[in-house]
Design a protein around this motif. Structure first.
Motif, PDB file in Angstrom:
ATOM      1  N   ILE A  85       0.828  -1.207   0.000  1.00 15.55           N
ATOM      2  CA  ILE A  85       0.000   0.000   0.000  1.00 15.55           C
ATOM      3  C   ILE A  85       0.864   1.259   0.000  1.00 15.55           C
ATOM      4  N   ALA A  86       1.985   1.221   0.702  1.00 17.33           N
ATOM      5  CA  ALA A  86       2.848   2.402   0.798  1.00 17.33           C
ATOM      6  C   ALA A  86       3.574   2.689  -0.508  1.00 17.33           C
ATOM      7  N   GLN A  87       3.898   1.635  -1.302  1.00 10.97           N
ATOM      8  CA  GLN A  87       4.736   1.826  -2.483  1.00 10.97           C
ATOM      9  C   GLN A  87       3.961   2.070  -3.768  1.00 10.97           C
ATOM     10  N   VAL A  88       2.713   1.638  -3.831  1.00  8.17           N
ATOM     11  CA  VAL A  88       1.971   1.718  -5.093  1.00  8.17           C
ATOM     12  C   VAL A  88       1.711   3.163  -5.486  1.00  8.17           C
ATOM     13  N   LYS A  89       1.923   3.417  -6.770  1.00 11.87           N
ATOM     14  CA  LYS A  89       1.583   4.695  -7.400  1.00 11.87           C
ATOM     15  C   LYS A  89       0.787   4.390  -8.662  1.00 11.87           C
TER      16      LYS A  89
END
Length: 480
Positions: A411-415
């Protein structure tokens, strides 16, 4: 003994050097694993571990837990031996351990599983071969020498094989052969019922000799066999002919390109899109993962291994029917960049054939094992009509067994436009799926298959893609 040795007509073959005699007698045809009820696959370890490339998957048969356990013990022992070796400083390419399996025979009476275990410590590739048998009537898992009647039969077989090896020239050393079970741990039968003995690399010959195998005619071998051995021979007789490379390529004709039937409903130029990708399956956790994705109406791209696809084709059909995209992850998870062109092509073609046979569609995407690619991989992928897909988000699920940590990392890394790497064999990864789906949906993301990230721009065969933007063909690099 002298009578048995006279005119036995034994033949051999090596896939690595030009054979001196016809190769067919030592070739063992294999049974379609989808024909064995209750067969699935199990994983010990896959991925990159401490600088090593490891792929250790073996078959499991529900009705034969003793066979499954014996296979697990065999693979575990070889993997432990491999991991005890120190990795040479600056080893390139990465040390690699790989297990490939086939069904040597299958009938109501017996099952035979052939393991081909290969490894490299950075240079040179060597293979060992072991065939394990299961007597369904007596529910016993057996080593190959147990197909022989007794110790005297093993001694006789040793003399038969040694005599043939003496004709091979300087690459083979017949005096290395001893009547010990360890030297006869891979015994099978060709479709005519001839007994085939094959050896590990450098066991009875120099490494450049490649695979060394001997075929003993059925009439000569029959008196040496135990009751289980005779049943094993019956099971192997008449096994279907192996599919040729030409037939595998021809299977693509008149088949549509693989595509999610739900594609086209999302404009990723306007929506926040992410492509979740799962590799290495199908496996024991795949059905549960599909249930979760379905509950959240999310679609994913599955990069499947051909060997696993052939064992569980019904799971590939379910992926297709539920709107996911099925793609190619090679046949047995070898580092493609260390293979000669013919073997590299075989890895992709065999997987392509297994997938096409299962879903009636031809994959247009491939992901190289370990994310390692180079110009040759891209060139052959282009010739086979496939784009090369990597990723730009790694949830590191192979290094972490905590589902919450995996989910938070994703969740933190997705763009927007991200391609997310995950592994279908990992229970923790499947456990993390609901939180990943909820968390990304709360951020406004829509879950699409990889080609949808690029909208109306078709993905180009041979080009490497690692996010929602097209990249150029990458040089050899590992990011797994």
């Amino acid at each position: 003994m002298a009578a048995m040795l006279t005119g036995c007509g034994i033949a051999t073959a090596s896939p690595h050097v030009k054979p001196l005699v016809p190769s067919e007698p030592t070739l063992i045809n294999y049974v379609d694993p989808a024909m064995v009820h209750g067969l699935s696959t199990r994983s010990l370890n896959t991925g990159e571990t401490a600088g090593r490339h490891v792929h250790a998957i073996y078959p499991a048969v529900a009705e034969a837990p003793l066979l499954t356990e014996k296979l697990r013990e065999t693979v575990t022992e070889r993997l432990d031996r491999f991991t005890r070796h120190d990795v040479p400083a600056g080893a390139f390419p990465n040390p690699e351990f790989n297990v490939e399996w086939q069904l040597a025979a299958a009938s109501p009476e017996v099952l035979g599983v052939r393991l081909r275990i290969g490894q490299s410590m950075g240079s040179g590739w060597s293979e060992s071969r072991t065939t394990v048998w299961y007597d369904r009537e007596h529910r016993r898992a057996l080593d190959s020498p147990d197909l022989l009647r007794d110790g005297t039969a093993l001694t006789t077989l040793t003399w038969l094989v040694r005599r043939e090896l003496a004709l091979r020239g300087p690459l083979v050393n017949p005096n290395a052969l001893r009547p010990t079970p360890a030297m006869f741990d891979s015994i099978g039968f060709n479709p005519r019922g001839d007994l085939v003995v094959e050896f590990d690399d450098e066991q009875v010959g120099l490494g450049v000799a490649g695979r060394v195998a001997v075929a003993v005619p059925s009439s000569t071998a029959a008196p040496l066999l135990s009751a289980t051995g005779l049943r094993a021979r019956r099971a192997a007789v008449g096994t279907a002919t192996l599919t040729s490379q030409e037939d595998m390529l021809a299977a693509r004709r008149d088949r549509p390109a693989a595509r999610s039937y739900k594609a086209g409903g999302v404009d990723c130029a306007k929506a926040k899109c992410v492509a979740l990708t799962y590799e290495d399956g199908p496996g024991p956790e795949t059905g549960r993962l599909l249930n979760i994705l379905g509950a959240y109406r999310a679609r994913a791209t599955f990069f499947v291994l051909g060997s696993n696809a052939s064992a569980r084709p019904e799971l590939l059909r379910r992926m297709r029917d539920e709107g996911h995209l099925v793609a190619n992850h090679s046949w047995s998870h070898r580092d493609l960049t260390v293979l000669p062109p013919a073997m590299l092509t075989d890895q992709l073609t065999r997987a392509q054939y297994a997938i096409t046979q299962a879903i009636g569609q031809v994959p247009t995407l491939m992901r190289p094992p370990y994310g390692v690619t180079d110009v040759q991989v891209a060139s052959i992928a282009r010739r086979l009509g496939m784009s090369v897909v990597r990723w730009n988000v790694d949830v590191e699920d192979q290094r972490d067994s905590n589902p919450r940590t995996i989910a938070r990392r994703a969740i933190a890394q997705v763009k927007p436009g991200s391609i997310v790497l995950m592994h279908a064999f990992r229970g923790a990864t499947v456990d993390a799926a609901p939180e990943i789906l909820r968390g990304l949906a709360a951020k406004g993301y829509t879950f699409v298959t990889v080609p949808e990230l690029y909208g109306s721009r078709p993905m180009e065969p041979g080009r490497t893609y690692d996010s929602g933007a097209v990249s150029t063909v990458l040089e050899k690099q590992s990011v797994s």
